[in-house]
Structure formats: C-alpha cells, structure tokens
Design a protein around this motif. Sequence first.
Motif, PDB file in Angstrom:
ATOM      1  N   ARG A   4       9.979 -20.426  -8.191  1.00 29.71           N
ATOM      2  CA  ARG A   4      11.293 -20.197  -7.582  1.00 29.71           C
ATOM      3  C   ARG A   4      11.907 -18.889  -8.070  1.00 29.71           C
ATOM      4  O   ARG A   4      12.590 -18.196  -7.306  1.00 29.71           O
ATOM      5  CB  ARG A   4      12.230 -21.362  -7.888  1.00 29.71           C
ATOM      6  CG  ARG A   4      13.563 -21.234  -7.154  1.00 29.71           C
ATOM      7  CD  ARG A   4      14.443 -22.441  -7.334  1.00 29.71           C
ATOM      8  NE  ARG A   4      15.711 -22.280  -6.636  1.00 29.71           N
ATOM      9  CZ  ARG A   4      16.719 -23.142  -6.705  1.00 29.71           C
ATOM     10  NH1 ARG A   4      16.598 -24.252  -7.441  1.00 29.71           N
ATOM     11  NH2 ARG A   4      17.836 -22.914  -6.039  1.00 29.71           N
ATOM     12  N   LEU A   5      11.654 -18.542  -9.309  1.00 30.69           N
ATOM     13  CA  LEU A   5      12.149 -17.270  -9.830  1.00 30.69           C
ATOM     14  C   LEU A   5      11.522 -16.102  -9.075  1.00 30.69           C
ATOM     15  O   LEU A   5      12.180 -15.101  -8.796  1.00 30.69           O
ATOM     16  CB  LEU A   5      11.832 -17.154 -11.323  1.00 30.69           C
ATOM     17  CG  LEU A   5      12.592 -18.106 -12.247  1.00 30.69           C
ATOM     18  CD1 LEU A   5      12.040 -18.015 -13.670  1.00 30.69           C
ATOM     19  CD2 LEU A   5      14.087 -17.793 -12.243  1.00 30.69           C
ATOM     20  N   GLY A   6      10.239 -16.218  -8.733  1.00 27.25           N
ATOM     21  CA  GLY A   6       9.573 -15.210  -7.923  1.00 27.25           C
ATOM     22  C   GLY A   6       8.872 -14.139  -8.738  1.00 27.25           C
ATOM     23  O   GLY A   6       8.577 -14.311  -9.932  1.00 27.25           O
ATOM     24  N   SER A   7       8.622 -13.011  -8.104  1.00 32.46           N
ATOM     25  CA  SER A   7       7.905 -11.911  -8.748  1.00 32.46           C
ATOM     26  C   SER A   7       8.379 -10.583  -8.160  1.00 32.46           C
ATOM     27  O   SER A   7       9.052 -10.541  -7.131  1.00 32.46           O
ATOM     28  CB  SER A   7       6.389 -12.061  -8.541  1.00 32.46           C
ATOM     29  OG  SER A   7       6.076 -11.999  -7.164  1.00 32.46           O
ATOM     30  N   LEU A   8       7.976  -9.508  -8.824  1.00 31.69           N
ATOM     31  CA  LEU A   8       8.371  -8.164  -8.391  1.00 31.69           C
ATOM     32  C   LEU A   8       7.190  -7.208  -8.566  1.00 31.69           C
ATOM     33  O   LEU A   8       6.525  -7.229  -9.606  1.00 31.69           O
ATOM     34  CB  LEU A   8       9.560  -7.674  -9.219  1.00 31.69           C
ATOM     35  CG  LEU A   8      10.128  -6.295  -8.857  1.00 31.69           C
ATOM     36  CD1 LEU A   8      10.814  -6.354  -7.496  1.00 31.69           C
ATOM     37  CD2 LEU A   8      11.115  -5.831  -9.938  1.00 31.69           C
ATOM     38  N   ARG A   9       6.930  -6.398  -7.529  1.00 33.43           N
ATOM     39  CA  ARG A   9       5.898  -5.367  -7.618  1.00 33.43           C
ATOM     40  C   ARG A   9       6.492  -4.027  -7.201  1.00 33.43           C
ATOM     41  O   ARG A   9       7.383  -3.962  -6.352  1.00 33.43           O
ATOM     42  CB  ARG A   9       4.687  -5.679  -6.735  1.00 33.43           C
ATOM     43  CG  ARG A   9       3.887  -6.882  -7.187  1.00 33.43           C
ATOM     44  CD  ARG A   9       2.431  -6.780  -6.745  1.00 33.43           C
ATOM     45  NE  ARG A   9       1.732  -5.714  -7.437  1.00 33.43           N
ATOM     46  CZ  ARG A   9       1.203  -5.844  -8.663  1.00 33.43           C
ATOM     47  NH1 ARG A   9       1.303  -6.983  -9.331  1.00 33.43           N
ATOM     48  NH2 ARG A   9       0.575  -4.819  -9.213  1.00 33.43           N
ATOM     49  N   ALA A  10       5.969  -2.969  -7.824  1.00 34.33           N
ATOM     50  CA  ALA A  10       6.454  -1.622  -7.523  1.00 34.33           C
ATOM     51  C   ALA A  10       5.282  -0.659  -7.474  1.00 34.33           C
ATOM     52  O   ALA A  10       4.293  -0.822  -8.197  1.00 34.33           O
ATOM     53  CB  ALA A  10       7.464  -1.172  -8.574  1.00 34.33           C
ATOM     54  N   LYS A  11       5.389   0.349  -6.613  1.00 39.45           N
ATOM     55  CA  LYS A  11       4.352   1.371  -6.495  1.00 39.45           C
ATOM     56  C   LYS A  11       5.002   2.747  -6.410  1.00 39.45           C
ATOM     57  O   LYS A  11       5.996   2.935  -5.714  1.00 39.45           O
ATOM     58  CB  LYS A  11       3.482   1.124  -5.255  1.00 39.45           C
ATOM     59  CG  LYS A  11       2.338   2.137  -5.132  1.00 39.45           C
ATOM     60  CD  LYS A  11       1.384   1.770  -4.000  1.00 39.45           C
ATOM     61  CE  LYS A  11       1.975   2.079  -2.650  1.00 39.45           C
ATOM     62  NZ  LYS A  11       0.963   1.949  -1.561  1.00 39.45           N
ATOM     63  N   VAL A  12       4.422   3.690  -7.140  1.00 39.07           N
ATOM     64  CA  VAL A  12       4.868   5.079  -7.101  1.00 39.07           C
ATOM     65  C   VAL A  12       3.699   5.930  -6.627  1.00 39.07           C
ATOM     66  O   VAL A  12       2.610   5.884  -7.202  1.00 39.07           O
ATOM     67  CB  VAL A  12       5.338   5.559  -8.495  1.00 39.07           C
ATOM     68  CG1 VAL A  12       5.779   7.020  -8.428  1.00 39.07           C
ATOM     69  CG2 VAL A  12       6.474   4.691  -9.015  1.00 39.07           C
ATOM     70  N   ASP A  13       3.909   6.709  -5.553  1.00 34.45           N
ATOM     71  CA  ASP A  13       2.871   7.602  -5.055  1.00 34.45           C
ATOM     72  C   ASP A  13       3.536   8.778  -4.343  1.00 34.45           C
ATOM     73  O   ASP A  13       4.756   8.907  -4.330  1.00 34.45           O
ATOM     74  CB  ASP A  13       1.882   6.868  -4.142  1.00 34.45           C
ATOM     75  CG  ASP A  13       2.557   6.281  -2.902  1.00 34.45           C
ATOM     76  OD1 ASP A  13       3.781   6.477  -2.721  1.00 34.45           O
ATOM     77  OD2 ASP A  13       1.864   5.637  -2.094  1.00 34.45           O
ATOM     78  N   TYR A  14       2.691   9.639  -3.754  1.00 34.02           N
ATOM     79  CA  TYR A  14       3.194  10.826  -3.068  1.00 34.02           C
ATOM     80  C   TYR A  14       2.803  10.783  -1.602  1.00 34.02           C
ATOM     81  O   TYR A  14       1.707  10.362  -1.243  1.00 34.02           O
ATOM     82  CB  TYR A  14       2.651  12.101  -3.715  1.00 34.02           C
ATOM     83  CG  TYR A  14       3.186  12.339  -5.105  1.00 34.02           C
ATOM     84  CD1 TYR A  14       4.382  13.015  -5.305  1.00 34.02           C
ATOM     85  CD2 TYR A  14       2.499  11.883  -6.225  1.00 34.02           C
ATOM     86  CE1 TYR A  14       4.883  13.232  -6.571  1.00 34.02           C
ATOM     87  CE2 TYR A  14       2.983  12.097  -7.506  1.00 34.02           C
ATOM     88  CZ  TYR A  14       4.171  12.774  -7.671  1.00 34.02           C
ATOM     89  OH  TYR A  14       4.669  12.979  -8.930  1.00 34.02           O
TER      90      TYR A  14
END
Length: 219
Positions: A132-142
């Motif tokens: 229920r809390l969930g998750s987080l993803r992040a991506k850094v690119d050009y």
Amino acid sequence: MNKTFTTRILIIVGVFFLTTEFANAQMAVGIKAGSAGIGGDFTYSVNDKLNARVSGTFFSYDMDGVYDDDPDIAYDMTSDVTSVGAIVDFYPFSKGLKLSGGIFYHDFIIDGGATPNEPYEFSDTKTFEPDRLGSLRAKVDYESKIVPYAGLGFGNPVAKGNKLKLNVELGAMYTNSPNVTMEGTGMIAPTANQDQDFEDGLKDFKFYPVLNLGLTYRF
C-alpha cells in the motif's frame, strides 16, 4: 548486464581494427581511464600537426541495499555510460600540446528505485503494509546522444621517439541539461510529480567533463 558488457567491448575492439587499410601509416593504439570510464583510442597521423582519432570508453556501476529508517527502504541504482567518438587533434607547436575537437555518441543513464520493505505504523493506531505504501523509480538521461566535444591535452601517440607514450586530455562534451523521469505507485505516487522540479534543478549541468589518462603504443 553481460550482454551489455560484451557489446561495449566489441565496440572498443572495433575502434582499433576498422581502419586496417592504414596499416602502412603512422598509427597508434592505446588504453585510457578517466571520467567517462575505461576504454581505448586508435590514432592515425594525417600530417605533422594533425591526427585523426577514434575513441571508445564505457563505465557501469550497480548498487543496492537497505536504508535504515521507519520503515526500512530497499533501494537499487544502475549507472551506465558509453562514449564512442571521432576526434581531430591539432598540434600547434613542436611539443606535445594538442587542441582537440570532435563528435561523440554519448549514452548516459542513471536508473534507481526505492521500496519500503516493512510495514509503517502511524501513531500506534494504523499500519500500512509495503504494497500500500508503494514504490518510486527515477531515471536520469539525455535527450540527444550525439554531442560535440572540445578539449586540450598533452602527448602525441604517433610522434617520433619512444613508441610507448603517456597521454593526458582535459575537455568537455556539450550534452545540454538532463531529463528526469519519475514513476510512483501507492501512497508514494504523488512524489513522482516532483520530477520537473528535479529536472529544473539540473538545468545548469549542460557539460559532461572529460579527464583521461592513457598509455599508447606506436606501430
């Protein structure tokens, strides 16, 4: 990951052997390491003041772990950098000082995620399970992977004298500012709406610094 590593090795090996028609010319091969990873160069002498060079470097790093908090958070991160380019080195003086310019294929990606791995108790009255809390993803690119390069350095791999030479170069690739993409699930999902704020905070980072130290051998 093994497939990616093999592909990059083949790119660097190809850099060395795709120009075998110049076998009778002054040329050199080398290895180097620096801010863009590890790799190599193939250098061909055009004339006394001008060299043509192809270059390839790569870097890959993975990490994961658990951040001790309430609740504990499991995280992972992958960073991959691949740079393959064509460069012209100009030697204005008789010594080894060089001015360089070229074009690179520069693929830079950082991808990471975080997920609570235990329930969160709120005021001893309510418990939220990890799903229920969930998750987080992040991506850094050009956005653009074809970028210009300019730099200076010291060392001429195909100059007369010792066949084995030390080379140093300092420069930068103009990459423009990076893109930031975030995705979230569960109660954490609204945090992903801050991706534009993070991207705005990186607006000034438009150059990728290049610092390499290498060793070359002249044929």
